[in-house]
Design an enzyme around this catalytic site. Sequence first.
Site, mmCIF file in Angstrom:
data_model
loop_
_atom_site.group_PDB
_atom_site.id
_atom_site.type_symbol
_atom_site.label_atom_id
_atom_site.label_comp_id
_atom_site.label_asym_id
_atom_site.label_seq_id
_atom_site.Cartn_x
_atom_site.Cartn_y
_atom_site.Cartn_z
ATOM 1 N N TYR A 103 -64.879 22.011 -69.699
ATOM 2 C CA TYR A 103 -64.256 21.396 -68.848
ATOM 3 C C TYR A 103 -63.303 22.002 -68.257
ATOM 4 O O TYR A 103 -64.073 22.080 -66.637
ATOM 5 C CB TYR A 103 -62.443 21.001 -69.585
ATOM 6 C CG TYR A 103 -62.108 20.223 -69.032
ATOM 7 C CD1 TYR A 103 -62.112 18.847 -67.949
ATOM 8 C CD2 TYR A 103 -60.411 20.723 -67.925
ATOM 9 C CE1 TYR A 103 -61.535 17.973 -67.900
ATOM 10 C CE2 TYR A 103 -59.880 19.180 -67.122
ATOM 11 C CZ TYR A 103 -60.414 18.195 -66.937
ATOM 12 O OH TYR A 103 -60.140 17.516 -66.025
ATOM 13 N N LYS B 127 -64.571 21.623 -63.934
ATOM 14 C CA LYS B 127 -63.313 20.899 -62.495
ATOM 15 C C LYS B 127 -63.241 22.219 -61.622
ATOM 16 O O LYS B 127 -63.156 21.605 -60.553
ATOM 17 C CB LYS B 127 -62.077 20.875 -63.274
ATOM 18 C CG LYS B 127 -62.228 20.160 -64.056
ATOM 19 C CD LYS B 127 -62.225 18.469 -62.858
ATOM 20 C CE LYS B 127 -62.180 16.935 -64.489
ATOM 21 N NZ LYS B 127 -62.724 16.043 -63.700
ATOM 22 N N SER C 134 -59.178 18.390 -61.466
ATOM 23 C CA SER C 134 -57.911 18.819 -61.907
ATOM 24 C C SER C 134 -57.415 20.202 -61.094
ATOM 25 O O SER C 134 -57.681 21.269 -61.025
ATOM 26 C CB SER C 134 -58.405 18.776 -63.507
ATOM 27 O OG SER C 134 -57.309 19.660 -64.554
HETATM 28 N N1 NAD Z 1 -55.425 12.376 -68.232
HETATM 29 C C1 NAD Z 1 -55.502 14.113 -67.270
HETATM 30 O O1 NAD Z 1 -54.087 14.764 -67.732
HETATM 31 C C2 NAD Z 1 -55.638 14.574 -66.217
HETATM 32 C C3 NAD Z 1 -56.073 15.658 -65.595
HETATM 33 C C4 NAD Z 1 -56.712 16.075 -64.588
HETATM 34 C C5 NAD Z 1 -57.763 15.596 -64.473
HETATM 35 N N2 NAD Z 1 -57.830 14.030 -65.096
HETATM 36 C C6 NAD Z 1 -58.964 13.878 -64.515
HETATM 37 O O2 NAD Z 1 -59.010 12.698 -64.927
HETATM 38 C C7 NAD Z 1 -59.813 11.719 -64.086
HETATM 39 C C8 NAD Z 1 -59.809 10.779 -65.025
HETATM 40 O O3 NAD Z 1 -59.371 10.873 -66.279
HETATM 41 P P1 NAD Z 1 -58.397 10.424 -67.615
HETATM 42 O O4 NAD Z 1 -57.583 11.272 -68.193
HETATM 43 O O5 NAD Z 1 -58.154 8.823 -66.992
HETATM 44 O O6 NAD Z 1 -59.513 9.949 -68.859
HETATM 45 P P2 NAD Z 1 -59.923 8.519 -69.543
HETATM 46 O O7 NAD Z 1 -60.447 8.930 -70.505
HETATM 47 O O8 NAD Z 1 -58.480 7.179 -70.041
HETATM 48 O O9 NAD Z 1 -60.247 7.972 -68.174
HETATM 49 C C9 NAD Z 1 -61.822 7.817 -67.643
HETATM 50 C C10 NAD Z 1 -62.539 6.528 -67.977
HETATM 51 O O10 NAD Z 1 -64.070 7.375 -67.587
HETATM 52 C C11 NAD Z 1 -65.040 7.409 -68.431
HETATM 53 N N3 NAD Z 1 -66.201 7.802 -68.781
HETATM 54 C C12 NAD Z 1 -66.626 8.621 -69.219
HETATM 55 N N4 NAD Z 1 -67.710 9.082 -68.381
HETATM 56 C C13 NAD Z 1 -68.523 8.235 -68.430
HETATM 57 C C14 NAD Z 1 -69.687 8.384 -67.594
HETATM 58 N N5 NAD Z 1 -70.413 9.245 -68.033
HETATM 59 N N6 NAD Z 1 -70.022 7.189 -67.081
HETATM 60 C C15 NAD Z 1 -69.202 6.633 -66.703
HETATM 61 N N7 NAD Z 1 -67.409 6.452 -67.243
HETATM 62 C C16 NAD Z 1 -67.068 7.293 -68.044
HETATM 63 C C17 NAD Z 1 -64.268 6.679 -69.427
HETATM 64 O O11 NAD Z 1 -64.804 5.247 -70.732
HETATM 65 C C18 NAD Z 1 -62.540 6.296 -69.099
HETATM 66 O O12 NAD Z 1 -62.694 4.945 -68.672
HETATM 67 C C19 NAD Z 1 -60.874 12.861 -65.644
HETATM 68 O O13 NAD Z 1 -62.138 12.862 -64.199
HETATM 69 C C20 NAD Z 1 -60.171 13.489 -65.433
HETATM 70 O O14 NAD Z 1 -60.366 14.966 -65.915
HETATM 71 C C21 NAD Z 1 -57.173 13.516 -65.961
#
Ligand code: NAD
Length: 293
Positions: free
Chosen positions: A171, A175, A158
Amino acid sequence: MASARRAGSIQEDGLAEGLAGGTAVVTGAAGGIGLGIARAAADAGMSLVIADIAADRLAAVEKEFRDRGIDVLAIVTNTADAASVERMAAQAIERFGAPRLLVNNAGVEMMGDIWELPAEQWQRIIDINVLGPVHGVRAFAPAMIAAGTPSYIANITSIGGLGMSGGQAPYIVSKHALLSFTECLYLELAEAAPHIKVSAVLPGPVATRIFTDAVALTEKAHIAQAHDQMEAVLAQGMSGDDAGRKIVDQIVEGRFWISPHPEMMEGAAQSRAAYLAGLHTPAQRVRPSYQSK
Ligand SMILES: NC(=O)c1ccc[n+]([C@@H]2O[C@H](COP(=O)([O-])OP(=O)(O)OC[C@H]3O[C@@H](n4cnc5c(N)ncnc54)[C@H](O)[C@@H]3O)[C@@H](O)[C@H]2O)c1
């Protein structure tokens, strides 16, 4: 379509980059950025292994891909559990062989004061956000190394991995650690298996459910306010599909630093560099990594 441009071209370092015909493994693929990445990989002509802990949402996504005629294997997986990831990898490799693309994407958010979040929540976020990708690499890298085929491992950290923020320390800590892991992984594979390119993916705001699902001690007014602010920022963010396409496009270019929000990533890296170079004292700013937008 972007996949036509990607297929079959050769990078300047000589790495053949066409993904078509290969297999992509994506964790956390039942929604958000992971689903966007899986869709982009399918558009590039890849077979899919989609893994998520949310069985119902995963089944719906599996159906979507099957209906499109994509060769897809959906495996309910808890990436925090090494044995679960190893089982998923064994099934994936048995069915498709070594993947050409492994995306360690599954991750969770957590908000609360450091001393008030229970130890088990701290353990949980480290297990999912840090050790999940470690388990993914441990489970798939040996087969990818042995295959000798040009391939890619991308870890979704992130822009928060370059910043600091009171109120969501677990978090941010996770990260930073994942970024560090990815840098070390790059070094080791550059020596041991240069056919595998490693990328650190640093998204800015993407409109997903991550804050809706977050553990947050919202009985505290300042945490509730920060949570609502972050949820609102993400709601205005890029779509998961746009983020997924941009991420896959950059992965196949063989880049280490990847972001669907490249200017924001550069701004955060420059702020971090200046902070470290000046040995400045940590300073709380509201959403530090998002201010450069
Ligand atoms: N959305 C943002 O703005 C953002 C920004 C920076 C980084 N991220 C990173 O992107 C990645 C995806 O996040 P997102 O925003 O799409 O969130 P999201 O919650 O929509 O998707 C995350 C997915 O991971 C699954 N998950 C959670 N715990 C799990 C586990 N123990 N085993 C298997 N699956 C699991 C959830 O069920 C979900 O489908 C994450 O690593 C998050 O930290 C997101």
